[in-house]
Design a protein around this motif. Structure first.
Motif, PDB file in Angstrom:
ATOM      1  N   PRO A 196       0.700  -1.143   0.028  1.00  0.00           N
ATOM      2  CA  PRO A 196       0.072  -0.084   0.052  1.00  0.00           C
ATOM      3  C   PRO A 196       0.759   1.255   0.014  1.00  0.00           C
ATOM      4  N   LYS A 197       0.308   2.220  -0.490  1.00  0.00           N
ATOM      5  CA  LYS A 197       1.082   3.647  -0.777  1.00  0.00           C
ATOM      6  C   LYS A 197       1.327   4.179   0.814  1.00  0.00           C
ATOM      7  N   PRO A 198       2.391   4.486   0.754  1.00  0.00           N
ATOM      8  CA  PRO A 198       2.493   5.087   2.463  1.00  0.00           C
ATOM      9  C   PRO A 198       2.004   6.691   2.174  1.00  0.00           C
ATOM     10  N   PRO A 199       1.353   7.345   3.043  1.00  0.00           N
ATOM     11  CA  PRO A 199       1.485   7.288   4.568  1.00  0.00           C
ATOM     12  C   PRO A 199       0.530   6.010   4.933  1.00  0.00           C
ATOM     13  N   GLN A 200      -0.353   5.319   4.120  1.00  0.00           N
ATOM     14  CA  GLN A 200      -1.199   4.121   4.733  1.00  0.00           C
ATOM     15  C   GLN A 200      -0.535   3.467   5.551  1.00  0.00           C
ATOM     16  N   PHE A 201      -0.955   3.060   6.637  1.00  0.00           N
ATOM     17  CA  PHE A 201      -0.143   2.178   7.791  1.00  0.00           C
ATOM     18  C   PHE A 201       0.664   1.049   7.307  1.00  0.00           C
ATOM     19  N   HIS A 202      -0.063   0.245   6.658  1.00  0.00           N
ATOM     20  CA  HIS A 202       0.686  -0.948   5.998  1.00  0.00           C
ATOM     21  C   HIS A 202       1.921  -0.396   5.309  1.00  0.00           C
ATOM     22  N   GLY A 203       1.620   0.371   4.279  1.00  0.00           N
ATOM     23  CA  GLY A 203       2.852   0.710   3.401  1.00  0.00           C
ATOM     24  C   GLY A 203       3.977   1.416   4.240  1.00  0.00           C
ATOM     25  N   PRO A 374       9.330   6.949  16.350  1.00  0.00           N
ATOM     26  CA  PRO A 374       8.251   7.545  15.537  1.00  0.00           C
ATOM     27  C   PRO A 374       8.986   8.434  14.262  1.00  0.00           C
ATOM     28  N   SER A 375       9.860   9.262  14.711  1.00  0.00           N
ATOM     29  CA  SER A 375      10.613  10.243  13.889  1.00  0.00           C
ATOM     30  C   SER A 375      11.239   9.586  12.659  1.00  0.00           C
ATOM     31  N   TRP A 376      11.532   8.212  12.631  1.00  0.00           N
ATOM     32  CA  TRP A 376      11.937   7.576  11.423  1.00  0.00           C
ATOM     33  C   TRP A 376      10.727   7.316  10.357  1.00  0.00           C
ATOM     34  N   GLN A 377       9.582   7.114  10.896  1.00  0.00           N
ATOM     35  CA  GLN A 377       8.505   6.737  10.247  1.00  0.00           C
ATOM     36  C   GLN A 377       7.954   8.146   9.514  1.00  0.00           C
ATOM     37  N   LEU A 378       8.047   9.264  10.003  1.00  0.00           N
ATOM     38  CA  LEU A 378       7.690  10.550   9.559  1.00  0.00           C
ATOM     39  C   LEU A 378       8.564  10.923   8.467  1.00  0.00           C
ATOM     40  N   ARG A 379      10.042  10.529   8.523  1.00  0.00           N
ATOM     41  CA  ARG A 379      10.820  10.896   7.600  1.00  0.00           C
ATOM     42  C   ARG A 379      10.864  10.050   6.554  1.00  0.00           C
ATOM     43  N   LEU A 380      10.735   8.878   6.616  1.00  0.00           N
ATOM     44  CA  LEU A 380      10.398   7.913   5.661  1.00  0.00           C
ATOM     45  C   LEU A 380       9.404   8.044   4.680  1.00  0.00           C
ATOM     46  N   GLU A 381       8.053   8.318   5.449  1.00  0.00           N
ATOM     47  CA  GLU A 381       6.927   8.775   4.533  1.00  0.00           C
ATOM     48  C   GLU A 381       7.251   9.980   3.570  1.00  0.00           C
TER      49      GLU A 381
END
Length: 391
Positions: A196-203, A374-381
């Protein structure tokens, strides 16, 4: 003689009074919860929760019926696609000075959304110490931190998630269990996998799983990301995705918008592998006929990205007592066992095994790897959107 008789009399009195004193202490300890139950009766609890799963929606409908019957509390599921929208709504309430009578009484939340709620002071007072069923929670599970952020009583654990791949064994009899193996499999089976396309949770979770796979020393992932560390550690991920994307469904030019869409593609035969964050979803879906019987769940050999999902009460909840009763009910053995049943939802319980009915599925099905900061997820997205999301 008199002193001996007096001591005997006092001993007899203490022996007789001890049960009464213990009962009084028990009544005193139960009194606050009884007061909560009384206050909650007749309240309506608006529960903002992801509404993209028929099984979850059906489970919450069952919970609503039980809560109405047992406690006189009305539970209303407010179905949302992304709980970040609820966080934004609460932030707007805070800025407008709406300190009570808020529209949200309970939130299904974790990860970066919890951090945002906590940092922006959008949660009410700590409450988990007030829930009788918190005593049943298995403290060996990841329930005291949420993506490395201390929970500190601001949210109650509800279930466990582990990233896994729902694999059709007809096409993948030896399923890939590493980033390298998944890329090799995609080269041999172009168009048969996507995410799934980020930032959708599974993506977004898929990005973190692969980042963990490709990072020999993951310690920096568990602290606040810096520009330098993010650039260095994410470089192998982008190189890997650059190779993977042309091999995906629709050649990576179009991404599914949800996990439900990828699951449907798997059922339709367009995909051979789909992503799930419920370790029992494959089994549950086979049982209820929404996936073919050749589908099974597998996880990365190094470990499955694992987290707990939680229930939180906003700072301006209109029905706080009702929200407490709902949270406590959802932590009850009956509710947790029903939630864990693959024939119904299949979401693993957070309770100690000895508090659950025999035969309840274990919380951790796969070797666990903790969520990064959490900062890694925000940057990855953000970086993913910059690189791939413009098409």
């Amino acid at each position: 003689m008199f002193k001996t008789r007096l001591r005997a009399l006092l001993h007899s009195l203490c022996t007789a009074l001890l049960p009464l004193l213990m009962a009084a202490q028990l009544d005193a300890s139960e009194a606050p919860w009884q007061q909560t139950l009384s206050e909650a009766r007749g309240q309506t609890v608006y529960f903002n929760a992801w509404g993209g799963s028929p099984e979850i929606n059906a489970y919450l409908q069952w919970a609503a019926e039980e809560l109405k019957h047992q406690y006189g509390v009305k539970l209303v599921q407010v179905k949302v696609d992304d709980i970040a929208l609820s966080v934004s709504q609460l932030l707007a309430n805070r800025r407008a000075g709406k300190l009570d009578g808020g529209p949200i009484d309970l939130l299904w939340v974790n990860g970066e959304n919890f951090k945002a709620l906590k940092d922006k002071q959008l949660l009410g007072a700590p409450f988990t110490q007030d829930l009788p069923n918190m005593a049943l929670v298995d403290q060996r599970l990841p329930v005291t931190e949420d993506f490395t952020v201390p929970v500190e009583g601001l949210e109650a654990p509800w279930g466990i998630g582990q990233l896994n791949f729902m694999v059709n064994e007809d096409e993948a009899s030896n399923p890939p269990r590493s980033a390298e193996a998944l890329l090799a499999w995609a080269k041999a089976h172009p168009g048969r996998f996507t995410y799934p396309k980020p930032p959708q949770f599974h993506g977004s979770s898929f990005l973190k799983q692969i980042l963990l796979e490709l990072t020999p020393n993951p310690a920096p992932l568990y602290r606040e990301a810096t520009d330098a560390e993010f650039s260095r550690l994410s470089a192998p991920l982008w190189a890997w995705l650059d190779q993977l994307h042309p091999l995906l469904w629709r050649k990576g030019k179009l991404f599914p918008t949800s996990a439900a869409e990828t699951k449907q593609l798997l059922d339709d035969g367009e995909l051979a592998i789909a992503i799930s964050f419920n370790p029992q979803e494959a089994q549950s879906s086979v049982q209820n006929g929404t996936l073919p019987p050749t589908v099974k769940a597998v996880a990365m050999a190094k470990g499955a990205l694992t987290n707990s999902h939680f229930l939180a009460i906003p700072f301006n909840a209109n029905a706080r007592a009702g929200a407490l009763v709902v949270a406590n009910f959802l932590l009850s053995p009956a509710a947790q066992a029903r939630k864990a049943d693959p024939a119904l939802w299949g979401d693993p319980s957070v309770l100690s095994p000895d508090s659950l009915p025999k035969g309840t599925a274990p919380a951790l099905r796969f070797k666990a790897v903790a969520e990064p900061h959490p900062s890694w997820q925000l940057r990855l997205e953000a970086a993913w959107a910059e690189r791939y999301g413009r098409g």
